[in-house]
Motif scaffolding. Structure first.
Motif, PDB file in Angstrom:
ATOM      1  N   UNK A   1      10.579 -14.576 -28.641  1.00 38.89           N
ATOM      2  CA  UNK A   1       9.758 -15.575 -27.987  1.00 38.89           C
ATOM      3  C   UNK A   1      10.614 -16.560 -27.176  1.00 38.89           C
TER       4      UNK A   1
ATOM      5  N   UNK B   1       0.835 -28.180 -22.920  1.00 40.99           N
ATOM      6  CA  UNK B   1       1.545 -28.986 -21.916  1.00 40.99           C
ATOM      7  C   UNK B   1       1.331 -28.418 -20.514  1.00 40.99           C
ATOM      8  N   UNK B   2       1.449 -27.094 -20.386  1.00 42.12           N
ATOM      9  CA  UNK B   2       1.274 -26.478 -19.061  1.00 42.12           C
ATOM     10  C   UNK B   2      -0.142 -26.714 -18.533  1.00 42.12           C
TER      11      UNK B   2
ATOM     12  N   UNK C   1      10.927 -30.148 -31.452  1.00 44.37           N
ATOM     13  CA  UNK C   1       9.889 -30.839 -32.234  1.00 44.37           C
ATOM     14  C   UNK C   1       9.527 -30.000 -33.465  1.00 44.37           C
ATOM     15  N   UNK C   2       9.465 -28.688 -33.290  1.00 42.72           N
ATOM     16  CA  UNK C   2       9.141 -27.810 -34.413  1.00 42.72           C
ATOM     17  C   UNK C   2      10.235 -27.854 -35.478  1.00 42.72           C
TER      18      UNK C   2
ATOM     19  N   UNK D   1      -0.421 -30.527 -17.439  1.00 39.24           N
ATOM     20  CA  UNK D   1       0.194 -30.975 -16.182  1.00 39.24           C
ATOM     21  C   UNK D   1      -0.311 -30.177 -14.984  1.00 39.24           C
ATOM     22  N   UNK D   2      -0.838 -28.971 -15.215  1.00 32.17           N
ATOM     23  CA  UNK D   2      -1.332 -28.189 -14.076  1.00 32.17           C
ATOM     24  C   UNK D   2      -2.785 -28.519 -13.721  1.00 32.17           C
TER      25      UNK D   2
ATOM     26  N   UNK E   1       9.280 -28.280 -27.383  1.00 27.76           N
ATOM     27  CA  UNK E   1       8.473 -27.778 -28.495  1.00 27.76           C
ATOM     28  C   UNK E   1       9.365 -27.171 -29.577  1.00 27.76           C
ATOM     29  N   UNK E   2      10.443 -26.498 -29.165  1.00 30.49           N
ATOM     30  CA  UNK E   2      11.379 -25.931 -30.144  1.00 30.49           C
ATOM     31  C   UNK E   2      11.975 -27.026 -31.016  1.00 30.49           C
TER      32      UNK E   2
ATOM     33  N   UNK F   1       5.249 -23.628 -31.129  1.00 30.94           N
ATOM     34  CA  UNK F   1       5.961 -23.662 -29.846  1.00 30.94           C
ATOM     35  C   UNK F   1       5.065 -23.124 -28.729  1.00 30.94           C
ATOM     36  N   UNK F   2       4.406 -22.003 -29.003  1.00 31.20           N
ATOM     37  CA  UNK F   2       3.513 -21.416 -27.997  1.00 31.20           C
ATOM     38  C   UNK F   2       2.335 -22.329 -27.696  1.00 31.20           C
TER      39      UNK F   2
ATOM     40  N   UNK G   1       1.268 -33.147 -26.197  1.00 26.82           N
ATOM     41  CA  UNK G   1       1.835 -31.828 -26.498  1.00 26.82           C
ATOM     42  C   UNK G   1       2.804 -31.907 -27.679  1.00 26.82           C
ATOM     43  N   UNK G   2       3.574 -32.998 -27.777  1.00 28.26           N
ATOM     44  CA  UNK G   2       4.478 -33.162 -28.927  1.00 28.26           C
ATOM     45  C   UNK G   2       3.659 -33.282 -30.215  1.00 28.26           C
TER      46      UNK G   2
ATOM     47  N   UNK H   1       4.769 -23.732 -13.990  1.00 32.48           N
ATOM     48  CA  UNK H   1       5.122 -25.158 -14.022  1.00 32.48           C
ATOM     49  C   UNK H   1       4.868 -25.725 -15.422  1.00 32.48           C
ATOM     50  N   UNK H   2       5.886 -26.365 -15.999  1.00 34.50           N
ATOM     51  CA  UNK H   2       5.746 -26.941 -17.328  1.00 34.50           C
ATOM     52  C   UNK H   2       6.290 -26.045 -18.422  1.00 34.50           C
TER      53      UNK H   2
ATOM     54  N   UNK I   1       1.992 -25.627 -28.296  1.00 33.77           N
ATOM     55  CA  UNK I   1       2.414 -26.888 -27.681  1.00 33.77           C
ATOM     56  C   UNK I   1       2.761 -26.716 -26.207  1.00 33.77           C
ATOM     57  N   UNK I   2       3.507 -25.617 -25.898  1.00 37.01           N
ATOM     58  CA  UNK I   2       3.903 -25.373 -24.505  1.00 37.01           C
ATOM     59  C   UNK I   2       2.681 -25.042 -23.646  1.00 37.01           C
TER      60      UNK I   2
ATOM     61  N   UNK J   1       8.774 -27.106 -21.141  1.00 36.39           N
ATOM     62  CA  UNK J   1       8.406 -27.814 -22.373  1.00 36.39           C
ATOM     63  C   UNK J   1       8.722 -26.974 -23.610  1.00 36.39           C
ATOM     64  N   UNK J   2       8.959 -25.693 -23.424  1.00 40.11           N
ATOM     65  CA  UNK J   2       9.266 -24.822 -24.558  1.00 40.11           C
ATOM     66  C   UNK J   2      10.491 -25.338 -25.323  1.00 40.11           C
TER      67      UNK J   2
ATOM     68  N   UNK K   1       3.203 -35.377 -22.396  1.00 37.14           N
ATOM     69  CA  UNK K   1       4.283 -35.143 -23.352  1.00 37.14           C
ATOM     70  C   UNK K   1       3.843 -35.554 -24.761  1.00 37.14           C
TER      71      UNK K   1
ATOM     72  N   UNK L   1       2.279 -29.903 -31.122  1.00 37.08           N
ATOM     73  CA  UNK L   1       3.330 -29.028 -31.640  1.00 37.08           C
ATOM     74  C   UNK L   1       3.616 -29.338 -33.107  1.00 37.08           C
TER      75      UNK L   1
END
Lengths: 111, 236
Positions: B22, A102-103, B169-170, A106-107, B166-167, A95-96, A77-78, B158-159, A98-99, B162-163, A74, A81
């Motif tokens: 998006x 994160x994925x 935080x942005x 964790x994966x 991230x939204x 957003x893209x 990724x924060x 999975x994960x 950072x997400x 977090x979008x 977290x 972002x």
């Protein structure tokens, strides 16, 4: 799933009602000819900033910094972002990016 | 008059189109990965039409807790109260279009309608109406597209939740960069973090109360711009 479709529809109805209430309230409470109290104007100018801080914490409420992996996915990724946004001021990228980070974390990294 | 307003409004909605495409698609994928039908996704985007609320609602639809759901809805959407306050006059002047304008008041639509200056020959009411309607159309279409796409995606999602983080935080970062006064943002962040530590995961209501109390208590200080406040300190 223990929740029936009818119950889900009722929940969606409640969320729609609650959301509409928050949108209509100021227009009902402060009609055109009645001045808006200065305290409301003041809160209107500062609350949006404070609420965004609250929502960030709300999103991170389930991550636990005291046990492994110490909320590292977290935090990383924060940070990514925020840095991506500050760098390019582009919503997709931050957003893209950072997400996606994160994925991946964790994966593959902190599994 | 209507088509001219539509033509004037569309360019202002392009940034929202990209953002909603998006976020809406990510929402649709999220709903699909949680096991909900495309119809339920479309219904949420039509009648709730509040991005952060809909994201937060995904886990809430799995348990029947009407009181909790209603309270959380009010809390998450409380910021709308303050959007409305700054649009009382322009929306009030929109006549029959006013109820829809109010219903469709999202963060993004607010940011366009509160700041955009349509050309003088364009009716402001119709301009704001088209901005609102186009934005909702983008949101509904994107979330349906995401829900349909979720069915054919073979990647591990999975994960993806977090979008939402991230939204926020942005938005937080963009507010931080735009507003030199960081104190309200820090009060929100700090108050919420403190309440998370003290009250555990059910911290939202105490945090709202604490943040509102601090903001009201510090009104005199916070109404002084930070530059002026810093100058005053130097003089002392």
């Amino acid at each position: 799933m223990s929740v029936t479709l009818l119950q889900q529809l009722a929940l969606i109805g409640l969320m729609a009602l609650g959301t509409a209430l928050t949108r209509f309230a100021p227009f009902v409470l402060f009609p055109k000819n009645r001045p808006v109290p200065s305290i409301v104007r003041y809160l209107g100018s500062v609350l949006p900033y404070a609420m965004m801080g609250l929502l960030v914490v709300y999103c991170l409420k389930d991550s636990n910094p005291t046990t492994a992996p110490f909320a590292l996915p977290e935090l990383l990724a924060v940070a990514a972002t925020a840095a991506l946004y500050a760098w390019r001021k582009n919503l997709f990228l931050s957003i893209g990016g950072g997400t996606a980070l994160y994925m991946c974390l964790i994966q593959w990294v902190f599994v | 008059m209507r088509t001219r307003a539509l033509r004037a409004a569309f360019p202002y909605t392009v940034p929202v189109l990209t953002g909603y495409l998006f976020l809406g698609m990510a929402y649709g994928i999220l709903m699909h990965s949680a096991g909900y039908s495309v119809w339920l996704t479309a219904l949420c985007s039509c009648v709730i039409y509040a991005g952060s609320m809909q994201y937060a609602a995904v886990p809430l639809l799995d348990a029947f807790d009407p009181v909790g759901v209603f309270l959380l809805t009010l809390m998450i959407n409380a910021r709308h109260l303050f959007y409305g306050v700054s649009l009382l006059e322009p929306y009030g002047a929109a006549g029959k279009k006013e109820p829809y304008l109010i219903f469709a008041l999202t963060d993004e639509t607010y940011s366009v309608n509160v700041s955009a200056q349509p050309p003088a020959e364009v009716d402001r009411g119709w301009f704001m109406f088209w901005v609102s309607l186009l934005d909702q159309f983008y949101w509904v279409a994107a979330s349906v597209l995401g829900a349909l796409l979720g069915g054919v995606l073979t990647i591990n999602t999975q994960g993806i939740d977090f979008v939402m983080t991230a939204l926020f935080v942005t938005i937080f970062t963009s507010q931080w960069l735009d507003n030199p006064d960081h104190r309200p943002a820090l009060i929100g962040l700090g108050g919420a973090a403190l309440c998370r530590v003290v009250f555990g995961t059910q911290f939202i209501i105490p945090a709202m109360v604490l943040i509102a109390a601090v903001l009201v208590g510090m009104r005199k200080t916070l109404e002084t711009p930070p530059a002026a406040a810093a100058k005053g300190e130097e003089q002392q």
